[in-house]
Structure formats: C-alpha cells, structure tokens
Motif scaffolding. Sequence first.
Motif, PDB file in Angstrom:
ATOM      1  N   VAL A   8     -37.560   0.987  16.678  1.00 46.13           N
ATOM      2  CA  VAL A   8     -37.854   2.081  16.003  1.00 46.13           C
ATOM      3  C   VAL A   8     -36.630   3.081  15.933  1.00 46.13           C
ATOM      4  N   LYS A   9     -36.121   3.396  15.036  1.00 47.17           N
ATOM      5  CA  LYS A   9     -34.845   4.370  15.062  1.00 47.17           C
ATOM      6  C   LYS A   9     -35.540   5.710  14.503  1.00 47.17           C
ATOM      7  N   HIS A  10     -35.333   6.728  15.343  1.00 44.17           N
ATOM      8  CA  HIS A  10     -35.932   7.877  14.976  1.00 44.17           C
ATOM      9  C   HIS A  10     -34.970   8.693  13.883  1.00 44.17           C
ATOM     10  N   PRO A  11     -35.085   9.472  13.064  1.00 45.37           N
ATOM     11  CA  PRO A  11     -34.320  10.067  12.232  1.00 45.37           C
ATOM     12  C   PRO A  11     -33.610  11.369  12.934  1.00 45.37           C
ATOM     13  N   ASP A  12     -32.422  11.561  12.569  1.00 44.13           N
ATOM     14  CA  ASP A  12     -31.455  12.689  13.309  1.00 44.13           C
ATOM     15  C   ASP A  12     -31.610  12.632  15.059  1.00 44.13           C
ATOM     16  N   ASP A  13     -31.808  11.521  15.502  1.00 42.39           N
ATOM     17  CA  ASP A  13     -32.139  11.489  16.937  1.00 42.39           C
ATOM     18  C   ASP A  13     -31.241   9.944  17.511  1.00 42.39           C
ATOM     19  N   ASN A  14     -30.853   9.815  18.325  1.00 38.88           N
ATOM     20  CA  ASN A  14     -30.311   9.026  18.960  1.00 38.88           C
ATOM     21  C   ASN A  14     -31.151   8.010  19.737  1.00 38.88           C
ATOM     22  N   GLN A  15     -32.400   8.311  19.856  1.00 41.69           N
ATOM     23  CA  GLN A  15     -33.552   7.640  20.826  1.00 41.69           C
ATOM     24  C   GLN A  15     -33.954   6.677  19.928  1.00 41.69           C
ATOM     25  N   LEU A  16     -34.142   5.471  20.531  1.00 36.74           N
ATOM     26  CA  LEU A  16     -34.604   4.218  20.020  1.00 36.74           C
ATOM     27  C   LEU A  16     -36.058   4.047  20.794  1.00 36.74           C
ATOM     28  N   GLN A  17     -36.858   3.215  20.058  1.00 37.15           N
ATOM     29  CA  GLN A  17     -38.044   2.951  20.781  1.00 37.15           C
ATOM     30  C   GLN A  17     -38.412   1.375  20.419  1.00 37.15           C
ATOM     31  N   LEU A  18     -38.763   0.633  21.659  1.00 37.83           N
ATOM     32  CA  LEU A  18     -39.037  -0.562  21.439  1.00 37.83           C
ATOM     33  C   LEU A  18     -40.579  -0.668  21.414  1.00 37.83           C
ATOM     34  N   ILE A  19     -41.109  -1.409  20.327  1.00 32.38           N
ATOM     35  CA  ILE A  19     -42.737  -1.495  20.289  1.00 32.38           C
ATOM     36  C   ILE A  19     -43.059  -2.849  20.308  1.00 32.38           C
ATOM     37  N   GLU A  20     -43.757  -3.317  21.289  1.00 28.99           N
ATOM     38  CA  GLU A  20     -44.078  -4.719  21.564  1.00 28.99           C
ATOM     39  C   GLU A  20     -44.872  -5.351  20.509  1.00 28.99           C
ATOM     40  N   ASP A  21     -46.005  -4.569  20.076  1.00 28.35           N
ATOM     41  CA  ASP A  21     -46.900  -5.278  19.323  1.00 28.35           C
ATOM     42  C   ASP A  21     -47.669  -4.199  18.460  1.00 28.35           C
ATOM     43  N   ILE A  22     -48.743  -4.715  17.327  1.00 31.33           N
ATOM     44  CA  ILE A  22     -49.556  -3.886  16.518  1.00 31.33           C
ATOM     45  C   ILE A  22     -50.216  -2.768  17.341  1.00 31.33           C
ATOM     46  N   GLU A  23     -50.790  -3.128  18.351  1.00 31.42           N
ATOM     47  CA  GLU A  23     -51.579  -2.359  19.108  1.00 31.42           C
ATOM     48  C   GLU A  23     -50.666  -1.057  19.640  1.00 31.42           C
ATOM     49  N   GLN A  24     -49.525  -1.453  20.329  1.00 31.92           N
ATOM     50  CA  GLN A  24     -48.654  -0.337  20.405  1.00 31.92           C
ATOM     51  C   GLN A  24     -48.258   0.627  19.491  1.00 31.92           C
ATOM     52  N   TRP A  25     -47.993  -0.033  18.267  1.00 27.95           N
ATOM     53  CA  TRP A  25     -47.710   0.573  17.080  1.00 27.95           C
ATOM     54  C   TRP A  25     -48.668   1.499  16.568  1.00 27.95           C
ATOM     55  N   GLN A  26     -49.872   1.148  16.611  1.00 28.51           N
ATOM     56  CA  GLN A  26     -51.039   1.981  16.307  1.00 28.51           C
ATOM     57  C   GLN A  26     -51.313   3.088  17.107  1.00 28.51           C
ATOM     58  N   ASP A  27     -50.895   2.942  18.524  1.00 25.97           N
ATOM     59  CA  ASP A  27     -50.828   3.957  19.435  1.00 25.97           C
ATOM     60  C   ASP A  27     -49.911   5.093  19.300  1.00 25.97           C
ATOM     61  N   GLU A  28     -48.679   4.677  18.743  1.00 23.41           N
ATOM     62  CA  GLU A  28     -47.621   5.612  18.605  1.00 23.41           C
ATOM     63  C   GLU A  28     -47.493   6.189  17.351  1.00 23.41           C
ATOM     64  N   LEU A  29     -48.199   5.509  16.336  1.00 21.71           N
ATOM     65  CA  LEU A  29     -48.377   6.013  15.050  1.00 21.71           C
ATOM     66  C   LEU A  29     -48.443   7.537  14.900  1.00 21.71           C
TER      67      LEU A  29
END
Length: 108
Positions: A8-29
């Motif tokens: 996941v590439k965040h807008p206007d930010d150099n930070q990237l995020q690695l999300i392993e599965d749908i459960e983690q996606w739902q937690d981060e959403l």
Amino acid sequence: MLHWPILVKHPDDNQLQLIEDIEQWQDELPLLDTRSVVIIDSQSQSYRWQVQPLTAAGEFHLSAPHSLASIIDWVRLHASQNGHCCTAKLGANNISRVFEILKYLEER
C-alpha cells in the motif's frame, strides 16, 4: 483477482505498508485514506479500493498499472525515510523480489 500480500502506497508520503491478508486489511482499513492509496498485489497488479455507497462495503478494483521501476523507486524512498543507507543500490528484477525487500525492511 487480488493476490496477497499487498503493498500500500500512501498519498503524498514515502511510507509503504505491507499487508499480508484480508484480516490485516480489515484491521487497517479504518486508518487508511482509501480514496487515494495505491495498492499493488504480489502479482504486480494495481488496484484501488472502492466503497459501495448503499452498503458501505468495499471491494478492490483493477486500476492503471505502475511500472516495476516506479515501485522500486517507492521502496528506495521508503527505506531511506526509515533510516536505511545505500538505498540507491536497492533493486529488483521482479515483483516477488520487491516484496522480499519490503519484508526485510519491516524486520529491521
């Protein structure tokens, strides 16, 4: 069809995020600005998250592709922002290698 893990590439930010599965996606959403994040799956497909107005549920939709070169540039900026040196030497010849690098960076 989306293949996990995703980057996941965040807008206007150099930070990237690695999300392993749908459960983690739902937690981060709830923490994501889903209208403008770039999502790259482990097969190098680009996606966007679209919320369905009547149900408030969302789903992944294919979007304009991003080149491997631009994804590697994101990884270099991400690594540099997180204090890693020699980021210009970071390179990958495929998306699998990009995900390996991101996993390595997250462990540091």
